[in-house]
Design an enzyme around this catalytic site. Structure first.
Site, PDB file in Angstrom:
ATOM      1  N   ASP A  13     -26.638  33.837 -71.632  1.00 20.73           N
ATOM      2  CA  ASP A  13     -27.777  33.685 -72.519  1.00 20.73           C
ATOM      3  C   ASP A  13     -27.364  34.213 -73.898  1.00 20.73           C
ATOM      4  O   ASP A  13     -26.365  34.930 -74.027  1.00 20.73           O
ATOM      5  CB  ASP A  13     -28.961  34.478 -71.947  1.00 20.73           C
ATOM      6  N   LEU A  14     -28.147  33.889 -74.920  1.00 23.72           N
ATOM      7  CA  LEU A  14     -27.813  34.310 -76.282  1.00 23.72           C
ATOM      8  C   LEU A  14     -28.664  35.489 -76.742  1.00 23.72           C
ATOM      9  O   LEU A  14     -28.196  36.621 -76.839  1.00 23.72           O
ATOM     10  CB  LEU A  14     -27.971  33.133 -77.249  1.00 23.72           C
ATOM     11  N   ASP A  15     -29.940  35.229 -77.016  1.00 23.14           N
ATOM     12  CA  ASP A  15     -30.820  36.255 -77.584  1.00 23.14           C
ATOM     13  C   ASP A  15     -31.107  37.364 -76.583  1.00 23.14           C
ATOM     14  O   ASP A  15     -31.599  37.116 -75.480  1.00 23.14           O
ATOM     15  CB  ASP A  15     -32.135  35.627 -78.045  1.00 23.14           C
ATOM     16  N   THR A 108     -28.968  28.778 -74.024  1.00 24.99           N
ATOM     17  CA  THR A 108     -29.996  29.441 -74.813  1.00 24.99           C
ATOM     18  C   THR A 108     -31.257  28.614 -74.965  1.00 24.99           C
ATOM     19  O   THR A 108     -31.210  27.379 -74.915  1.00 24.99           O
ATOM     20  CB  THR A 108     -29.445  29.795 -76.214  1.00 24.99           C
ATOM     21  N   SER A 109     -32.373  29.308 -75.168  1.00 29.20           N
ATOM     22  CA  SER A 109     -33.645  28.645 -75.461  1.00 29.20           C
ATOM     23  C   SER A 109     -33.805  28.387 -76.953  1.00 29.20           C
ATOM     24  O   SER A 109     -34.812  27.823 -77.377  1.00 29.20           O
ATOM     25  CB  SER A 109     -34.810  29.507 -74.952  1.00 29.20           C
ATOM     26  N   LYS A 141     -36.098  27.147 -69.988  1.00 25.92           N
ATOM     27  CA  LYS A 141     -36.224  28.229 -69.003  1.00 25.92           C
ATOM     28  C   LYS A 141     -37.713  28.592 -68.838  1.00 25.92           C
ATOM     29  O   LYS A 141     -38.443  28.583 -69.822  1.00 25.92           O
ATOM     30  CB  LYS A 141     -35.448  29.462 -69.479  1.00 25.92           C
ATOM     31  N   ASP A 166     -31.123  38.484 -70.081  1.00 25.48           N
ATOM     32  CA  ASP A 166     -31.925  39.672 -70.382  1.00 25.48           C
ATOM     33  C   ASP A 166     -33.404  39.489 -70.042  1.00 25.48           C
ATOM     34  O   ASP A 166     -34.188  40.421 -70.221  1.00 25.48           O
ATOM     35  CB  ASP A 166     -31.805  40.041 -71.863  1.00 25.48           C
TER      36      ASP A 166
END
Length: 214
Positions: A13-15, A108-109, A141, A166
């Protein structure tokens, strides 16, 4: 970690997982709801999810509005001058995967423009074999579409992959895609929330994970 136990792919995931951007996003949401004169909902609803998806799924004063336009308003309120910090161990984790030949995907979203912004503080994102953004899938997601697409692009079996997330929504998405091991990072949510969502392990950052990968 031996060759026999190395994952077939590393899905990140990114953020909140690679870069600590959740505080920036929450400030943008607070400014958005204040500008609209709407009561602020539980902002954890938006963690790890596309804003338009949350607006669609959760009834509120936004119901009946152009949801994509509302999401764009939120993005426009993110401070242009704020530079998110990489999560400790993020760069080392991607580098370790590269050294031992484990392909990396970012799932990522966020949209492509935000991914490009994140590449400033964490240039290693550019070393990922593929990046799946909000624009690449119909369903965000906690739907598994993003993870399924990442595995398809990498040509790996999801059961052999390791995902790092996260948020509960991200963990649910990875598990629904059949990812064999999902690690939760407590940058945004408490350990018990991540464990309840199905994370097999929970860590405070990526330092130890990077070391274990090689």
């Amino acid at each position: 970690m031996t060759a026999a136990t190395r994952p077939g792919a590393l899905l990140l995931d990114l953020d909140g997982t690679l870069v600590d951007t959740e505080p920036l996003h929450r400030e943008a949401y607070r400014a958005f709801f204040a500008s609209r004169g709407w009561d602020e909902p539980d902002l954890t609803l938006f963690t790890g999810r596309r804003a338009a998806d949350v607006f669609e799924a959760v009834p509120g004063p936004w119901t009946g509005h152009d949801l994509e336009a509302l999401a764009a308003e939120v993005v426009a309120l993110v401070d242009d001058d704020a530079a998110p910090e990489p999560v400790p161990g993020a760069a080392a984790l991607i580098a370790a995967a590269g050294r031992i030949g484990v392909p990396v995907a970012v799932v990522t979203s966020a949209g492509p423009s935000w991914v490009r912004r994140a590449e400033g503080p964490l240039t290693e994102i550019g070393h990922a074999e593929t990046v799946v953004t909000a624009e690449d899938v119909v369903d965000g997601k906690p739907h598994p579409a993003g993870y399924l697409l990442a595995c398809e692009r990498l040509g790996v079996d999801a059961a052999d992959a390791l995902a790092v997330e996260d948020s509960p929504a991200g963990i649910v998405a990875a598990l629904a895609a059949g990812v064999g091991r999902v690690v939760g990072v407590t940058t945004t949510h408490a350990a018990d929330e991540l464990s309840a969502a199905g994370a097999s392990d929970v860590v405070p950052d990526l330092v130890g994970l990077a070391a274990s990968l090689g």
